[in-house]
Structure formats: structure tokens, C-alpha cells
Design an enzyme around this catalytic site. Sequence first.
Site, PDB file in Angstrom:
ATOM      1  CG  HIS A  41      12.379  -1.641  11.286  1.00  0.00           C
ATOM      2  ND1 HIS A  41      12.239  -2.511  10.238  1.00  0.00           N
ATOM      3  CD2 HIS A  41      11.438  -0.693  11.097  1.00  0.00           C
ATOM      4  CE1 HIS A  41      11.241  -2.085   9.461  1.00  0.00           C
ATOM      5  NE2 HIS A  41      10.755  -0.982   9.970  1.00  0.00           N
ATOM      6  CB  SER A  42       8.983   0.892  15.231  1.00  0.00           C
ATOM      7  OG  SER A  42       8.369   2.153  15.442  1.00  0.00           O
ATOM      8  CG  ASN A  43      13.451   4.698  13.067  1.00  0.00           C
ATOM      9  OD1 ASN A  43      14.497   4.217  13.479  1.00  0.00           O
ATOM     10  ND2 ASN A  43      13.090   4.621  11.794  1.00  0.00           N
TER      11      ASN A  43
END
Length: 338
Positions: A81-83
Amino acid sequence: MLLTELKQKLDSFPQVKLLWGATPIVRAKNLSKETGVELYIKRDDLTGLALGGNKTRKLEFIMGEALEKGCDTVITAGAVHSNHALQTAAAAKKLGLDAVLVLRGKEENKGNLLMDRIINAEVRIYDVETSRELKDYMEEIAEELAERGKKPLIIPVGGSNPTGVLGYLRAAAEIVGQSNSMGLEFDYVVTPTSSGGTQTGILLGLKLLEPKIKALGIGVGDPREELLDDVGRLIKETAEILNVDEGIVSRDELEACTIDGYGFGGYGTVVREVIDLIKYIAGQEGFYLDPVYTGKGFYGLMDMIRKQVIPPGSKVLFVHTGGLGGIFQYEDIIAGML
Ligand SMILES: Cc1ncc(COP(=O)(O)O)c(C=O)c1O
């Protein structure tokens, strides 16, 4: 330090322009009325790159360094999910570089992972528990690329190295400049904190420019000791490249302004209390927090206001660091909690 002096120092580092411009500071009118504090939001979710967020600021300096070193590829790591990974891919593409994203977690084409694929970043997913464990894989990939004649730059998880911190020093300068021109004197500036770069930049920047403002970092579930060590090291290393006293923030001060108790079982957990708050804030003010970072950070802020740890009448600025993709990454869990 004078505002102009800090700005000049920051201008002297290699950098690229990725933000549209200064992000707005907006008064949260309904929440101010309800809570009894003067609450403002710094909309760093509106930086203008991909889905926006705090990593755009760090990447202005990190990508500047990559170009200066003649790199053609950037490698970074994080959860699926890394922004940060998505922002890195978007910045790389914009600058004509390749991006390799070294991720962990469940492979499902949604949320930020889907966005990573739409932008055609190279994604490699590994079965490990924490993002720290991805460091070795990044190094292996860098070697593999170098053997193929490429010139890669490894960007640490969250873009949290002294170069990345410069982006949040500039944010601190921007906040001071904007509050001066708005005639506002903030008592508190509050950010979510995880890999520590955002908190470090704001803390160090305000300490240099407006030391009476309290800079609070609200932990989102990472182990406290690790976070304190990371931020402590980043303060020291960033002070060094800025040529200011590396003891400028003491360990006691750092401990006092690093808040925990709002991790809800650990980094990356999606919990009902936070989802309820995200719904409530969207309904009150018309903006969205995310389940992993800003939702937990804002929960902590509201709780501290409720308990009067932040006294009534205070002027508070919450830095909305982005994370919108997290809503879609966890859409099934969130939908089940509506
Ligand atoms: C939306 C969002 N907010 C806050 C943070 C935390 O920032 P930092 O890693 O600089 O502590 C992150 C980091 O990934 C993020 O993506």
C-alpha cells in the site's frame, strides 16, 4: 535562524520541482467549533504528483540527488500500500528514470499497487514481515542492475534520509511564511510519523525558525524505540548537512514530542475507530483521511484535544500527509465497517 537564511540553504542543494506550489492551509471551521481549539489543516495531500502526499516534498531533493549523480533508475521499498513507492514511481517517470518498487504484502491489483502498475513501474513483491527486511533485496537488485550497465540509486523506505528530510524543512519554512502572512501564531504543528522523515523536517525546521511552536509527531504503530532512534539519527545527520548544531533537539525533547498510543495494534492495521473517524471528518469538513497514517494521526490529535493535553483555545495545524490510495487498498475491510 531567519526564514530567508533557511530558504537559501535549502535552495543550495540539488533538487527538482515536483510540487505545484505551496500547499494551502485551510481552517477546519466545523471541527474548530466543536473542539474548542482553532484547527487548521496543511493540505500536503494536494502536492500534485500522482495521488499527492508528503513524499513529493522529500522526492524533490532525492530526485535532485539522483540526477546529479547521473542515475538512470531508482529503487525503493515499502508495503504494497506504500504511498511513497507510488510517489517515487511517478516522480521517476516524470523525470525519464526507471523505478523498481520492492514491496511486501498481499499481491492484489488495487489501491496504490494498481496505480504502480498503471504507471508501469517494475514491481517485485517479497514475503517478509517488515519493510526494514526489504533492504537486502534492494541491494541485490541494485547489484543486478549495475551488472547490466544501469546506474541505480537506492532510496530508503519512506524516503527518510537527510536528503529527504530537506523537503520537510522546506515545508516548515512554508508553514512559517504562510502563518506570518495569515496573521496566525500556531501553538502546535502535528504530523503522523512512521519512517520519521516528515517529523524530523518539521521538528528541526520549527526549532530553527519558531522554537515556541510545539511540533508533535503521532506514531502510527511502529515500535516507539525504533522510531525515536530513527528520528534522533535523522536530526543529527540532517543538522550536519545543514551545518547547524546537531544537539539542537535533545533526546528528552524528542521523547516528549513523539506521541504513541494511537497505533491500534501496529503499523498497517485497519480498525473501526479510525474508519469511524475518517467518515466523521469527511462528513464535517469534506476531506478524506487514510486508514494507515493520517486517520491514526488525526485520531491521536482529537484524543489529545479531548483530554486537554492540547489546551482549549490553542491554535493547531495538522499536516495532512496524503495517503488516499490506502482507502482503495483496503476498500473491502472499510466497506465492511460502513
Ligand atoms: C500518507 C502518509 N502519511 C505519513 C507518512 C509518514 O511519514 P514519514 O515516513 O516521513 O514518517 C507516510 C509514510 O509513508 C505516508 O505515506
